[in-house]
Design an enzyme around this catalytic site. Structure first.
Site, PDB file in Angstrom:
ATOM      1  N   SER A 122      56.710 -56.153 -47.489  1.00  0.00           N
ATOM      2  CA  SER A 122      55.497 -55.330 -47.569  1.00  0.00           C
ATOM      3  C   SER A 122      55.316 -54.734 -48.959  1.00  0.00           C
ATOM      4  O   SER A 122      56.269 -54.574 -49.717  1.00  0.00           O
ATOM      5  CB  SER A 122      55.572 -54.192 -46.543  1.00  0.00           C
ATOM      6  OG  SER A 122      55.747 -54.695 -45.247  1.00  0.00           O
TER       7      SER A 122
HETATM    8  N1  SAH Z   1      59.793 -54.598 -43.155  1.00  0.00           N
HETATM    9  C1  SAH Z   1      59.740 -55.900 -43.792  1.00  0.00           C
HETATM   10  C2  SAH Z   1      58.383 -56.534 -43.646  1.00  0.00           C
HETATM   11  C3  SAH Z   1      58.506 -57.855 -43.002  1.00  0.00           C
HETATM   12  S1  SAH Z   1      57.022 -58.654 -42.501  1.00  0.00           S
HETATM   13  C4  SAH Z   1      60.207 -55.820 -45.231  1.00  0.00           C
HETATM   14  O1  SAH Z   1      60.407 -54.717 -45.738  1.00  0.00           O
HETATM   15  O2  SAH Z   1      60.425 -56.871 -45.842  1.00  0.00           O
HETATM   16  C5  SAH Z   1      57.169 -58.552 -40.742  1.00  0.00           C
HETATM   17  C6  SAH Z   1      58.341 -59.248 -40.107  1.00  0.00           C
HETATM   18  O3  SAH Z   1      58.165 -59.113 -38.695  1.00  0.00           O
HETATM   19  C7  SAH Z   1      58.453 -60.750 -40.366  1.00  0.00           C
HETATM   20  O4  SAH Z   1      59.692 -61.032 -40.931  1.00  0.00           O
HETATM   21  C8  SAH Z   1      58.316 -61.381 -38.967  1.00  0.00           C
HETATM   22  O5  SAH Z   1      59.152 -62.512 -38.775  1.00  0.00           O
HETATM   23  C9  SAH Z   1      58.760 -60.227 -38.069  1.00  0.00           C
HETATM   24  N2  SAH Z   1      58.326 -60.291 -36.682  1.00  0.00           N
HETATM   25  C10 SAH Z   1      57.159 -60.745 -36.172  1.00  0.00           C
HETATM   26  N3  SAH Z   1      57.163 -60.623 -34.827  1.00  0.00           N
HETATM   27  C11 SAH Z   1      58.371 -60.080 -34.476  1.00  0.00           C
HETATM   28  C12 SAH Z   1      58.980 -59.714 -33.236  1.00  0.00           C
HETATM   29  N4  SAH Z   1      58.373 -59.872 -32.041  1.00  0.00           N
HETATM   30  N5  SAH Z   1      60.218 -59.181 -33.271  1.00  0.00           N
HETATM   31  C13 SAH Z   1      60.875 -59.014 -34.446  1.00  0.00           C
HETATM   32  N6  SAH Z   1      60.355 -59.344 -35.638  1.00  0.00           N
HETATM   33  C14 SAH Z   1      59.111 -59.868 -35.665  1.00  0.00           C
END
Ligand code: SAH
Length: 210
Positions: free
Chosen positions: A54
């Site tokens: 993000s």
């Molecule tokens: N907080 C992260 C942002 C990652 S983007 C950072 O700082 O890098 C969001 C993430 O949510 C992705 O990696 C995606 O694979 C994950 N995601 C999507 N649906 C999900 C679910 N049901 N359970 C766990 N993770 C999920």
């Protein structure tokens, strides 16, 4: 420090605990080698598997909106790179973070261990179902966008606890803070328009965006 000043302080991030966490955790430790020159860009970056780390400001806004004081047990849904989990871990007591993509969960675990983030635990699972073993949580941060707040996550929130999550349709999502008032009552506040990758799971979207 330029990122903290220009992207966070000059906007509306003033919580000293949040600013201190961003000053301590190196974002470059959470991006791919090909992205190193962009590690402090004011933007999300690709992390593989179609996902993103993000924008720093969005992580800061979420952390500030959670109103953390330091004692909290926090759940993060969507570990991705592990950056937001490390930031939260620098503020609170413990973080349980859940990622559905095995490869991302694995890489995040390695990075967090290398930085000594011993109070952050990564789990590979469907985070729309939370992480029941650690519930209830004083704070829940959701880093992917759901069609609606997952009922299981609402149920894992402690009384008085806060959850910050994006939800809405594919391209227009609101970031919302939900505060659990009592056993059955929740208050909802709008924090603004955002764009997140989809939350895919039993209480999220059935599949990735095409
Ligand atoms: N907080 C992260 C942002 C990652 S983007 C950072 O700082 O890098 C969001 C993430 O949510 C992705 O990696 C995606 O694979 C994950 N995601 C999507 N649906 C999900 C679910 N049901 N359970 C766990 N993770 C999920």
């Amino acid at each position: 420090m330029a990122m903290v000043m220009d992207q966070l302080r000059k906007r509306d991030i003033s919580d000293p605990l949040v600013l201190a966490a961003f000053s301590r955790i190196p974002r470059e430790a959470f991006v791919e080698e090909a992205q190193l020159a962009h590690a402090y860009d004011d933007a999300p970056l690709p992390i593989g598997n179609g996902q993103t780390i993000s924008q720093p400001y969005v992580v800061a806004m979420t952390a500030q909106a959670l109103r953390l004081r330091g004692h909290e047990r926090v759940l993060e849904v969507g570990t991705g790179s592990g950056y937001a989990a490390a930031i939260l871990g620098a503020i609170v007591h413990t973080v349980e973070t859940v990622e559905r993509i095995e490869e991302l969960a694995h890489t995040a675990t390695t990075r967090l261990a290398a930085l000594g983030c011993a109070n952050v635990r990564v789990h590979c699972a469907d985070g729309t179902l939370g992480w029941p073993a650690g519930a209830p949580y004083e704070a829940i941060a959701v880093a992917a966008s759901a069609p609606r707040p997952p009922p299981t996550l609402l149920a894992q929130l402690a009384i008085g606890g806060r959850m910050v999550l994006p939800f809405g349709d594919d391209d227009r999502q609101r970031l919302v803070r939900i505060t659990r008032r009592d056993a059955t009552g929740y208050d909802e506040e709008d924090l603004g328009e955002v764009r997140f990758v989809p939350l895919v799971g039993a209480e999220g979207w059935p599949r990735e965006r095409s």
